[in-house]
Design an enzyme around this catalytic site. Structure first.
Site, PDB file in Angstrom:
ATOM      1  CG  HIS A 202      17.804  -1.847  23.076  1.00 19.84           C
ATOM      2  ND1 HIS A 202      17.569  -3.190  22.555  1.00 19.84           N
ATOM      3  CD2 HIS A 202      16.708  -1.481  23.607  1.00 19.84           C
ATOM      4  CE1 HIS A 202      16.569  -3.525  23.104  1.00 19.84           C
ATOM      5  NE2 HIS A 202      15.916  -2.641  23.871  1.00 19.84           N
TER       6      HIS A 202
ATOM      7  CG  HIS B 206      15.164  -1.458  28.138  1.00 21.57           C
ATOM      8  ND1 HIS B 206      14.621  -2.625  28.478  1.00 21.57           N
ATOM      9  CD2 HIS B 206      15.246  -1.198  26.986  1.00 21.57           C
ATOM     10  CE1 HIS B 206      14.081  -3.180  27.343  1.00 21.57           C
ATOM     11  NE2 HIS B 206      14.200  -2.499  26.377  1.00 21.57           N
ATOM     12  CD  GLU B 207      14.984   2.154  24.902  1.00 22.78           C
ATOM     13  OE1 GLU B 207      15.626   1.806  23.784  1.00 22.78           O
ATOM     14  OE2 GLU B 207      13.865   1.761  25.174  1.00 22.78           O
TER      15      GLU B 207
ATOM     16  CB  THR C 242       4.280   1.657  -3.657  1.00 17.84           C
ATOM     17  OG1 THR C 242       2.880   0.876  -3.965  1.00 17.84           O
ATOM     18  CG2 THR C 242       4.927   0.900  -2.476  1.00 17.84           C
ATOM     19  N   GLY C 243       2.136   3.985  -4.845  1.00 19.03           N
ATOM     20  CA  GLY C 243       1.864   4.806  -5.768  1.00 19.03           C
ATOM     21  C   GLY C 243       1.188   4.230  -7.006  1.00 19.03           C
TER      22      GLY C 243
ATOM     23  CG  ASP D 267      13.070  -4.786  23.232  1.00 18.25           C
ATOM     24  OD1 ASP D 267      12.716  -4.230  22.442  1.00 18.25           O
ATOM     25  OD2 ASP D 267      13.732  -4.665  24.230  1.00 18.25           O
TER      26      ASP D 267
ATOM     27  N   PRO E 162       0.916  -1.207   0.363  1.00 16.42           N
ATOM     28  CG  PRO E 162      -0.313  -1.471   1.994  1.00 16.42           C
ATOM     29  CD  PRO E 162       0.798  -1.973   1.130  1.00 16.42           C
TER      30      PRO E 162
END
Ligand code: ADP
Length: 647
Positions: free
Chosen positions: A458, A454-455, A235-236, A529, A233
């Site tokens: 990552h 936590h971040e 994409t033109g 996650d 969806p």
């Protein structure tokens, strides 16, 4: 999109004769009938003294007296001629005369006397007289209510876009929007479609067919009847179909597959017929059916059992119509779908949708081009860097990019700026990817620290894992439903290796691992996650054959979408489960190991995050030093810059 002007608006039916007029005529005749029927009974007005004389002469058969001081005297058949003189012909069998009475009591006395004298021996009846309009109303009201309810119901059912909904008798008419005689300014051409070079080339040929059909038919070739635009969806696809119509300058009928589907049986088929009838009248033209899978889904493969006869009828009608018109009639059908595997095979065979044109998500260079198209009307300052924007938007469709541009303009306007800047675009991208920032969400200091750790987990892992996506920024400002987020610049790859997938999994588990190592207890923050990591592990083992204990086996079935049976035994199921656990545990341990090695860096990163809430890749670089790995995307970009290749 062309604006509907009186010229290109779908033709709405002029008031020509149709069923609704017939209903009106019937209704009126009915009213008139009732009206005259009621008046018919009294055919002559006489005075009270004339009436008395008639009774005394023995003309009266029976008398009906009314509460409004009047009465009808029915005349005995043998005296009709005497009473009505020369007008007696054509009267009903027992005509009556109508009399206004002064007093009912006097009438009573008079009639008792007449009965005593033997001049009148008929019956006397007293009736309540209702007025004529209430009679009419009571007779017609139920019918009117029924008609109104019927019209309301039909309107509700045929509601929706297009001219068809306006008139309840147009349910079977197609609801296609027609764009024709669109003036040059509003016309969509290939210039408005950025990128999609292959797709454009394919559809250019269709434009050529529409402009010079002779060129092809002279050589004995047949013009294709239709082409299927396949792609995700946004994409033109619609844009491309409109551009074909715009380039060839022919009318464009646009309809969505779901517009055919209605509650009534047979309506879909009739709409298909109507659409093709209209199209043939306007040929050469283009019929565009968006989301064709709504009607074109393979027959007899419905998961909800029982099938859907109405949809199948509609599809059959579509197939018949496509066979029915000759290939040189000048009607070309373009249809769009993102589920080509679901479509009925009959629809795809040559002679119907002969061609399939793939419209894919734009790659880096195409994204630059799409940005350029959508930036045309925007007022921007010189800080905006289109290349960077394109790099920050991997996986975005053309529609997403259009949305980014619009959102950036709105954000700039909200801050009452004169021009849109780089920051507005970044905010727009963040907003579209992660939802709105929720700065007002209340967080305790502990929670904030836990999210930061936590971040930072990552971020640290993605810095040191070779194949993990390079980091752009990390934030602990809650957004949408997420409490924190890390933005990456994913590589655009056609194939992915096992090492790359494992590295991604390891980076995903980094958040939980950091909580475990540095806080000592784990939290709910890692759910998303873990879900992704588990899914990834299952697909690697059960679908891609990447497990050590069961290599080269894939239990994926691209054909049986709704199969309820597992294609493997219970024993294999157990093995799959244990392999998934082994893989995830392995990566979790690896994550913990890496984090312990970079403990100080991680702690610094978490601290900066707590202080600043948002950190960029540069800040991470300051802590850990340059990333040991450069990504392929970066290499390609550096290469392109060197040779000066610009879009
Ligand atoms: P689809 O039919 O594939 O779902 P649309 O054609 O309706 O997508 O695209 C929606 C919008 O996205 C278009 O109106 C246009 O603004 C934008 N868009 C999509 N692809 C492109 C492209 N290649 N070039 C320019 N704009 C595009």
């Amino acid at each position: 999109m062309p604006i509907e002007t009186p010229n290109n608006r779908p033709k709405i039916n002029k008031p020509k004769f149709n069923l609704s007029w017939l209903y009106l005529i019937i209704g009126f005749s009915f009213l008139i009938l009732i009206f005259f029927n009621n008046n018919n009974s009294s055919s002559k007005e006489v005075t009270y003294s004339e009436f008395k004389e008639m009774v005394q002469n023995g003309y009266a058969d029976k008398i009906v007296a009314y509460n409004d001081n009047s009465l009808d005297m029915f005349v005995k058949p043998e005296y009709v001629q005497k009473v009505f003189k020369e007008n007696y012909k054509g009267l009903s069998r027992s005509p009556s005369v109508h009399v206004e009475v002064g007093s009912m009591n006097a009438l009573d006395d008079f009639l008792t006397q007449a009965q005593k004298d033997g001049q009148f021996n008929g019956s006397v009846k007293y009736e309540k007289k209702s007025d004529i309009w209430s009679v009419v109303l009571w007779n017609t009201l139920p019918i009117i209510i029924l008609i109104v309810a019927y019209i309301w119901l039909m309107r509700r059912m045929s509601n929706g876009a297009g001219g068809g909904g306006a008139n309840p008798f147009n349910v079977g008419k197609s609801k296609a929007q027609v764009y024709e005689n669109v003036n040059n300014k509003d016309r969509i051409t290939f210039k408005d479609v950025a990128g999609q070079a292959e797709a454009k080339q394919e559809v250019e040929e269709i434009v050529e067919f529409l402009k010079n059909p002779e060129k092809y038919t002279e050589l004995g070739g047949k013009i294709p009847k239709g082409a299927l635009l396949v792609g995700p969806p946004g994409t033109g696809k619609t844009l491309l179909a409109k551009a074909v119509a715009g380039e060839a300058n022919v009318p464009f009928f646009s309809m969505s597959g779901s517009d055919f589907v209605e509650m009534f049986v047979g309506v879909g088929a009739s709409r298909v017929r109507d659409l093709f009838r209209q199209a043939k009248e306007k040929a050469p033209c283009i019929v565009f059916i968006d989301e064709i899978d709504a009607v074109g889904r393979a027959r007899g493969k419905n998961p909800s059992m029982g099938g859907n006869d109405e949809r199948e009828n509609t599809l059959n009608q579509l197939l018949t119509e496509m066979d029915g018109f000759k290939s040189n009639s000048g009607v070309i059908i373009l249809a769009a779908t993102n589920r080509v595997d679901m479509l009925d095979k009959a629809l795809l065979r040559a002679g119907r949708f002969d061609r399939q044109i793939h419209v894919d998500l734009p790659d880096l260079n195409e994204r630059v081009a799409v940005f350029k198209v959508h930036m045309r009307p925007l007022k921007m300052d010189e800080t905006v860097d289109i290349d960077l924007l394109a790099r920050q938007t991997p996986g975005f469709s053309g529609a997403d990019i259009a949305n980014v541009c619009n959102e950036a303009a709105l954000i700039a306007a909200r801050h009452s700026k004169k021009a849109i800047s780089k920051q507005d675009f970044s905010d727009a991208i963040d907003r579209i990817v992660g939802g709105l920032e929720k700065k007002t969400k209340i967080m305790t200091a502990d929670e904030k620290r836990s999210i930061a750790i936590h971040e930072a987990g990552h971020a640290t892992l993605s810095w040191f894992l070779e194949h993990a996506d390079p980091l752009i920024k990390v934030t602990i400002v809650p957004r949408g439903r997420a409490l924190g987020a890390a933005w990456y610049l994913p590589e655009e790859r056609q194939i992915t290796t096992k090492e790359q997938m494992l590295d991604e999994m390891c980076a995903l588990l980094g958040g939980r691992a950091a909580e475990d190592l540095f806080i000592g207890h784990i939290s709910t923050g890692a759910m998303n996650d873990l879900e992704r990591a588990t899914k990834q592990a299952y697909s690697m083992i059960a679908y891609i054959g990447m497990s050590e204990k069961m290599p080269n086996l894939s239990y994926y079935s691209s054909t049986d979408e709704y199969s309820f049976q597992k294609p493997y035994s219970e024993k294999t199921a157990e093995l799959i489960d244990s392999e998934v656990q082994r893989m995830i545990n392995g990566q979790y341990e690896r994550a913990k190991q890496l984090l312990s090695e970079h403990k100080e860096g991680h702690a610094q990163l978490a601290q900066v995050l707590i202080e600043r809430e948002v950190i960029m890749a540069d800040d991470v670089e300051k802590i850990f030093g340059k990333r040991p790995w450069t990504s392929r995307t970066e290499e390609i970009l550096a290469e392109e810059e060197k040779i000066g290749k610009k879009v």
